[in-house]
Design a protein around this motif. Structure first.
Motif, PDB file in Angstrom:
ATOM      1  N   VAL A  51     105.599 -27.967  70.917  1.00 19.67           N
ATOM      2  CA  VAL A  51     105.231 -26.850  70.040  1.00 19.67           C
ATOM      3  C   VAL A  51     104.590 -27.391  68.760  1.00 19.67           C
ATOM      4  O   VAL A  51     104.665 -28.582  68.478  1.00 19.67           O
ATOM      5  CB  VAL A  51     106.461 -25.979  69.684  1.00 19.67           C
ATOM      6  CG1 VAL A  51     107.035 -25.314  70.928  1.00 19.67           C
ATOM      7  CG2 VAL A  51     107.531 -26.803  68.984  1.00 19.67           C
ATOM      8  N   GLY A  93     103.923 -22.696  63.463  1.00 22.36           N
ATOM      9  CA  GLY A  93     103.296 -21.392  63.636  1.00 22.36           C
ATOM     10  C   GLY A  93     103.459 -20.825  65.035  1.00 22.36           C
ATOM     11  O   GLY A  93     103.272 -19.626  65.242  1.00 22.36           O
ATOM     12  N   ASP A  94     103.815 -21.678  66.010  1.00 22.02           N
ATOM     13  CA  ASP A  94     104.011 -21.195  67.378  1.00 22.02           C
ATOM     14  C   ASP A  94     105.222 -20.270  67.451  1.00 22.02           C
ATOM     15  O   ASP A  94     106.232 -20.494  66.786  1.00 22.02           O
ATOM     16  CB  ASP A  94     104.246 -22.359  68.347  1.00 22.02           C
ATOM     17  CG  ASP A  94     102.985 -23.101  68.717  1.00 22.02           C
ATOM     18  OD1 ASP A  94     101.894 -22.724  68.242  1.00 22.02           O
ATOM     19  OD2 ASP A  94     103.087 -24.080  69.489  1.00 22.02           O
ATOM     20  N   SER A  95     105.103 -19.259  68.289  1.00 19.53           N
ATOM     21  CA  SER A  95     106.221 -18.370  68.588  1.00 19.53           C
ATOM     22  C   SER A  95     106.996 -18.967  69.755  1.00 19.53           C
ATOM     23  O   SER A  95     106.395 -19.382  70.752  1.00 19.53           O
ATOM     24  CB  SER A  95     105.697 -16.979  68.946  1.00 19.53           C
ATOM     25  OG  SER A  95     106.768 -16.134  69.278  1.00 19.53           O
ATOM     26  N   SER A 133     110.648 -18.700  72.326  1.00 19.60           N
ATOM     27  CA  SER A 133     111.735 -17.868  72.832  1.00 19.60           C
ATOM     28  C   SER A 133     112.996 -18.708  72.950  1.00 19.60           C
ATOM     29  O   SER A 133     112.923 -19.923  73.167  1.00 19.60           O
ATOM     30  CB  SER A 133     111.381 -17.319  74.214  1.00 19.60           C
ATOM     31  OG  SER A 133     110.195 -16.583  74.163  1.00 19.60           O
ATOM     32  N   CYS A 135     111.186 -27.249  73.395  1.00 19.86           N
ATOM     33  CA  CYS A 135     110.383 -27.535  72.200  1.00 19.86           C
ATOM     34  C   CYS A 135     110.016 -29.009  72.099  1.00 19.86           C
ATOM     35  O   CYS A 135     108.916 -29.352  71.678  1.00 19.86           O
ATOM     36  CB  CYS A 135     111.144 -27.124  70.949  1.00 19.86           C
ATOM     37  SG  CYS A 135     111.457 -25.368  70.828  1.00 19.86           S
ATOM     38  N   SER A 162     115.128 -17.339  69.175  1.00 13.70           N
ATOM     39  CA  SER A 162     113.718 -16.963  69.209  1.00 13.70           C
ATOM     40  C   SER A 162     113.189 -16.905  67.782  1.00 13.70           C
ATOM     41  O   SER A 162     113.940 -16.609  66.852  1.00 13.70           O
ATOM     42  CB  SER A 162     113.549 -15.598  69.877  1.00 13.70           C
ATOM     43  OG  SER A 162     113.943 -15.668  71.231  1.00 13.70           O
ATOM     44  N   GLY A 163     111.910 -17.168  67.604  1.00 14.37           N
ATOM     45  CA  GLY A 163     111.300 -17.098  66.280  1.00 14.37           C
ATOM     46  C   GLY A 163     110.003 -17.868  66.251  1.00 14.37           C
ATOM     47  O   GLY A 163     109.404 -18.129  67.295  1.00 14.37           O
ATOM     48  N   ASN A 164     109.583 -18.236  65.050  1.00 12.56           N
ATOM     49  CA  ASN A 164     108.360 -19.018  64.868  1.00 12.56           C
ATOM     50  C   ASN A 164     108.711 -20.399  64.357  1.00 12.56           C
ATOM     51  O   ASN A 164     109.599 -20.558  63.518  1.00 12.56           O
ATOM     52  CB  ASN A 164     107.421 -18.329  63.869  1.00 12.56           C
ATOM     53  CG  ASN A 164     106.851 -17.044  64.423  1.00 12.56           C
ATOM     54  OD1 ASN A 164     106.484 -16.969  65.591  1.00 12.56           O
ATOM     55  ND2 ASN A 164     106.788 -16.025  63.584  1.00 12.56           N
ATOM     56  N   VAL A 165     107.994 -21.403  64.863  1.00 17.54           N
ATOM     57  CA  VAL A 165     108.213 -22.780  64.415  1.00 17.54           C
ATOM     58  C   VAL A 165     107.730 -22.874  62.971  1.00 17.54           C
ATOM     59  O   VAL A 165     106.569 -22.616  62.671  1.00 17.54           O
ATOM     60  CB  VAL A 165     107.457 -23.785  65.313  1.00 17.54           C
ATOM     61  CG1 VAL A 165     107.633 -25.202  64.783  1.00 17.54           C
ATOM     62  CG2 VAL A 165     107.929 -23.680  66.751  1.00 17.54           C
ATOM     63  N   GLU A 166     108.657 -23.205  62.071  1.00 23.24           N
ATOM     64  CA  GLU A 166     108.339 -23.295  60.646  1.00 23.24           C
ATOM     65  C   GLU A 166     107.833 -24.686  60.295  1.00 23.24           C
ATOM     66  O   GLU A 166     106.867 -24.835  59.556  1.00 23.24           O
ATOM     67  CB  GLU A 166     109.591 -22.957  59.835  1.00 23.24           C
ATOM     68  CG  GLU A 166     109.357 -22.851  58.354  1.00 23.24           C
ATOM     69  CD  GLU A 166     110.594 -22.339  57.633  1.00 23.24           C
ATOM     70  OE1 GLU A 166     111.500 -23.163  57.391  1.00 23.24           O
ATOM     71  OE2 GLU A 166     110.654 -21.142  57.337  1.00 23.24           O
ATOM     72  N   ILE A 220     113.096 -23.458  63.072  1.00 16.65           N
ATOM     73  CA  ILE A 220     112.606 -22.158  63.556  1.00 16.65           C
ATOM     74  C   ILE A 220     113.042 -21.102  62.552  1.00 16.65           C
ATOM     75  O   ILE A 220     114.193 -21.053  62.146  1.00 16.65           O
ATOM     76  CB  ILE A 220     113.178 -21.842  64.950  1.00 16.65           C
ATOM     77  CG1 ILE A 220     112.717 -22.895  65.965  1.00 16.65           C
ATOM     78  CG2 ILE A 220     112.753 -20.436  65.396  1.00 16.65           C
ATOM     79  CD1 ILE A 220     113.369 -22.770  67.318  1.00 16.65           C
TER      80      ILE A 220
END
Length: 71
Positions: free
Chosen positions: A18, A21-23, A25, A30, A47-51, A70
């Motif tokens: 990843v 910014g990637d979403s 689940s 990862c 679940s979320g977005n990679v920070e 995340i």
């Protein structure tokens, strides 16, 4: 609240699946760690977005090290 994804074994970061910014689940792979010639997937606990990514391919990591966050 951001969630840290930690290494569950000591090994080497073999592949980062990843980017920031990637979403992702819950349960999605990862990062893949390599230890004693075995590949061990590290899955997203939520679940979320990679920070942010806190490791690099080829980097040695210890059990418990933060690999990514995340949010």
């Amino acid at each position: 609240m951001p969630t840290n994804v930690n290494a569950h074994i000591t090994g080497t970061v073999w592949k980062i699946e990843v980017k920031p910014g990637d979403s992702v689940s819950e349960g999605q792979v990862c990062v893949i760690l390599e230890s004693m010639k075995m590949e061990m997937p590290v899955e997203a606990p939520v679940s979320g977005n990679v920070e942010s990514i806190a490791c690099a391919e080829g980097q040695a990591v210890n059990e418990g090290d933060v690999l990514l966050t995340i949010a």
